[in-house]
Write a protein that holds these residues in place. Structure first.
Motif, PDB file in Angstrom:
ATOM      1  N   VAL A 247       0.857  -1.184   0.000  1.00  0.00           N
ATOM      2  CA  VAL A 247       0.000   0.000   0.000  1.00  0.00           C
ATOM      3  C   VAL A 247       0.891   1.230   0.000  1.00  0.00           C
ATOM      4  N   SER A 248       0.304   2.365  -0.315  1.00  0.00           N
ATOM      5  CA  SER A 248       1.073   3.607  -0.344  1.00  0.00           C
ATOM      6  C   SER A 248       1.151   4.212   1.053  1.00  0.00           C
TER       7      SER A 248
ATOM      8  N   ILE B  70       3.586  -6.516   5.647  1.00  0.00           N
ATOM      9  CA  ILE B  70       3.186  -5.885   4.399  1.00  0.00           C
ATOM     10  C   ILE B  70       4.275  -4.917   3.937  1.00  0.00           C
ATOM     11  N   GLN B  71       4.046  -4.318   2.787  1.00  0.00           N
ATOM     12  CA  GLN B  71       4.958  -3.311   2.250  1.00  0.00           C
ATOM     13  C   GLN B  71       4.205  -1.981   2.171  1.00  0.00           C
ATOM     14  N   VAL B  72       4.845  -0.929   2.634  1.00  0.00           N
ATOM     15  CA  VAL B  72       4.304   0.426   2.490  1.00  0.00           C
ATOM     16  C   VAL B  72       5.292   1.218   1.647  1.00  0.00           C
ATOM     17  N   ASP B  73       4.887   1.499   0.416  1.00  0.00           N
ATOM     18  CA  ASP B  73       5.811   2.114  -0.557  1.00  0.00           C
ATOM     19  C   ASP B  73       7.128   1.347  -0.616  1.00  0.00           C
ATOM     20  N   GLY B  74       7.023   0.024  -0.543  1.00  0.00           N
ATOM     21  CA  GLY B  74       8.195  -0.830  -0.670  1.00  0.00           C
ATOM     22  C   GLY B  74       8.957  -1.091   0.611  1.00  0.00           C
ATOM     23  N   SER B  75       8.563  -0.462   1.732  1.00  0.00           N
ATOM     24  CA  SER B  75       9.246  -0.684   3.009  1.00  0.00           C
ATOM     25  C   SER B  75       8.475  -1.699   3.841  1.00  0.00           C
ATOM     26  N   PRO B  76       9.167  -2.656   4.465  1.00  0.00           N
ATOM     27  CA  PRO B  76       8.454  -3.673   5.260  1.00  0.00           C
ATOM     28  C   PRO B  76       7.857  -3.083   6.528  1.00  0.00           C
ATOM     29  N   MET B  77       6.606  -3.414   6.763  1.00  0.00           N
ATOM     30  CA  MET B  77       5.915  -2.953   7.974  1.00  0.00           C
ATOM     31  C   MET B  77       4.985  -4.043   8.475  1.00  0.00           C
ATOM     32  N   LEU B  78       4.468  -3.816   9.672  1.00  0.00           N
ATOM     33  CA  LEU B  78       3.556  -4.761  10.312  1.00  0.00           C
ATOM     34  C   LEU B  78       2.178  -4.121  10.432  1.00  0.00           C
ATOM     35  N   HIS B  79       1.138  -4.948  10.271  1.00  0.00           N
ATOM     36  CA  HIS B  79      -0.228  -4.445  10.387  1.00  0.00           C
ATOM     37  C   HIS B  79      -1.109  -5.579  10.890  1.00  0.00           C
TER      38      HIS B  79
END
Length: 367
Positions: free
Chosen positions: A3-4, A249-258
């Motif tokens: 996602v963005s 997940i990826q946020v603008d290509g950066s790994p994150m947690l949700h």
């Protein structure tokens, strides 16, 4: 899943009640995890997030026991929802700071002394709020703890903080301008201190429910730097929750947690770049993620935000600072950020006037 950042921040703005207000200040505090009471403007921070703000809402929630005021993140005073407070206090106790050799030497207290000290303190505050001086006298009246008189009187409250973290006391109502201490059990919604590992997992889930999508560094800032959870312990809790509760997940290509339960609402979030939100300094919008998170606070602007400047958000990012001087809201818009329309700023200043009960005019400068 990718996602963005614009989507992520739009989702977070909704979760922070900055798009549609909450029903009560308690709902705001519970969602944010904690609201600083030591600095900034907790009334404005919660009022801006309330559907029907009231100048006495915080005082009422404290009086009713829906909220408690105690030492929590970074050893500072925070407002916590009484039914969730034990979660954060349990994590704050994880490093058992009072058992460090330096503490034992300085206070002449061994780990064996703490159960008795805690019992005495709980007895002192069990039935009513007591002023600081009375707390000192009644504890120091015990020969075993007479030597603690000066430490208990220290205005930094360093020795009192572990007692707050363990749920033995919290702040009571101010009486004649003087602070008091009471038992958190004075609140009918106090649920005690849960098991550490249960608390740690609950704290992670609560954080992601408000501040997601988040990086592991965001979580470390919140629970390790903020509550001394310990990096290895935190990573273990995250590992317990991955798959069943947390998605990577990826946020603008950066790994994150949700949170998995919030993936659908995240992908459906519609970025709305228009609109300006004025927040007080030390607001949890910045402190929850950490001022080092450049996605929220531009790196070049971090010093002012860290020092507690009031901020203006545009699309969830800090885009200006502001202050009030003799009835004028002076906005300093960042030169590198596209400036909003005068109408958008006027609307938010009008909202600020309603929250603070004063009429303001506005000036805009570029910084």
């Amino acid at each position: 899943m990718d996602v963005s950042l614009a989507q992520a921040l739009a989702w977070r703005l909704e979760r922070h009640f900055l798009v549609a207000g909450a029903r009560s200040v308690t709902e705001v505090v519970r969602r944010l995890g904690a609201v600083p009471a030591w600095s900034g403007d907790p009334g404005l921070a919660t009022g801006r997030r309330s559907a029907r703000p009231s100048s006495d809402a915080l005082a009422g929630a404290l009086s009713d026991g829906d909220l408690i005021r105690t030492y929590a993140f970074r050893g500072a005073t925070h407002l916590l929802a009484a039914d969730d407070a034990g979660v954060y206090l349990a994590v704050r106790c994880a490093n058992r700071q009072w058992e460090l050799p330096s503490w034992q030497a300085h206070y002449k207290l061994s780990p064996r002394d703490w159960p008795a000290l805690r019992e005495v303190v709980r007895d002192v505050v069990a039935h009513r709020p007591v002023r600081h001086a009375e707390l000192i006298e009644r504890v120091a009246n015990y020969p075993r703890f007479r030597h603690l008189r000066a430490a208990l009187a220290d205005p930094s409250h360093t020795l009192l903080k572990p007692l707050a973290w363990q749920g033995d006391l919290c702040f009571g109502p101010v009486q004649d301008g003087q602070i008091t201490f009471q038992s958190p059990a004075a609140s009918p919604r106090w649920t005690g201190i849960p098991d550490l590992h249960e608390a740690g997992r609950r704290a992670i889930l609560a954080y992601l429910a408000a501040y997601g999508p988040a990086t592991r560094d965001n979580l470390r800032y919140w629970l390790v730097a903020g509550l001394s959870a310990g990096r290895r312990r935190l990573d273990g809790w995250i590992g317990d929750l991955i798959q069943d509760h947390i998605a990577e997940i990826q946020v603008d290509g950066s790994p994150m947690l949700h949170l998995r339960e919030h993936l659908a609402s995240l992908t459906a979030a519609a970025p709305k770049p228009e609109g300006v939100i004025l927040l007080p300094g030390y607001d949890q919008w910045m402190l929850g993620a950490g001022t080092a998170d450049h996605r929220i606070v531009p790196a070049a602007r971090r010093p002012a935000v860290t020092r507690g400047a009031n901020v203006a958000l545009q699309a969830g990012q800090v885009s200006a600072t502001w202050n009030i001087d003799r009835g004028v809201v002076a906005v300093s818009w960042f030169a590198e950020v596209e400036r909003p329309s005068r109408e958008e700023l006027d609307d938010e200043v009008e909202r600020l006037s309603g929250l603070l009960g004063r009429d303001f005019t506005m000036t805009i400068a570029v910084s």
